[in-house]
Design a protein around this motif. Sequence first.
Motif: not given
Length: 223
Positions: A47-54, A181-198
């Motif tokens: 997601l970070v690579a996709l966001f950076a490229g876009e 697009w930014v909100i969608g990517v941001g929400m998805t990133l936050a969800s995955n980071l929270f899952s990793m921390a959980l």
Amino acid sequence: METVPTVDVALNPPPGERPVPDSRLLRGANTRAMVAIGVHGLYVAWLVALFAGEFIGYALPDDLVIQAADIGLSLGMLVAFLFWKWSAYRLAMQFSADPLESTPGWAVAVYFIPIANLWMPYTRVQEVREVLEDSGGALEYGRSAAPSHGFVLAWWLLWIFAPITVNLLGLGDPSGVSYAWVIGVGMTLASNLFSMALVLRMNEAAQQLAASRGAEVPAPLFG
């Protein structure tokens, strides 16, 4: 005069007074936690690579390639997370002196039951968290590494609403970067980071609790 037990004894009772989990189950849960965190990490990097490229304007793969990669990584994350969830619930059953409300199989199956999957997966994770927090697994600083009730709630809200946000707003915009697009990517990133921390914190709490009961625990995932 009756002797009052010390804090250390109260938090860490001698091995044998409470159930001690099987070392093979501990190793399996540790391995599944590592895999789940790793797959989520790959998706975050994607997601970070996709966001950076876009955002920067680099040439991105075709939409079909992006969609295929997104679906593949998403399925991989789900499978890895559910395998870990099964192990975590099975461990909680061994830690708890009282029967739990479900079984490892049903703790996973509820993710696929319509309507029930809006809250039952959350309650099963909270059940595991409460076992880890309340079963005497406190070690350093006199408390368990298990996440708080509020953290698990935040994780679940992101788990539910991130996909809804992505579907409503969309992850792509042919004309360039958009707020949606930014909100969608941001929400998805936050969800995955929270899952990793959980996963990381629940696994650490389980290993702490097992060690406090004299079980042989695997090496920590990090550090």
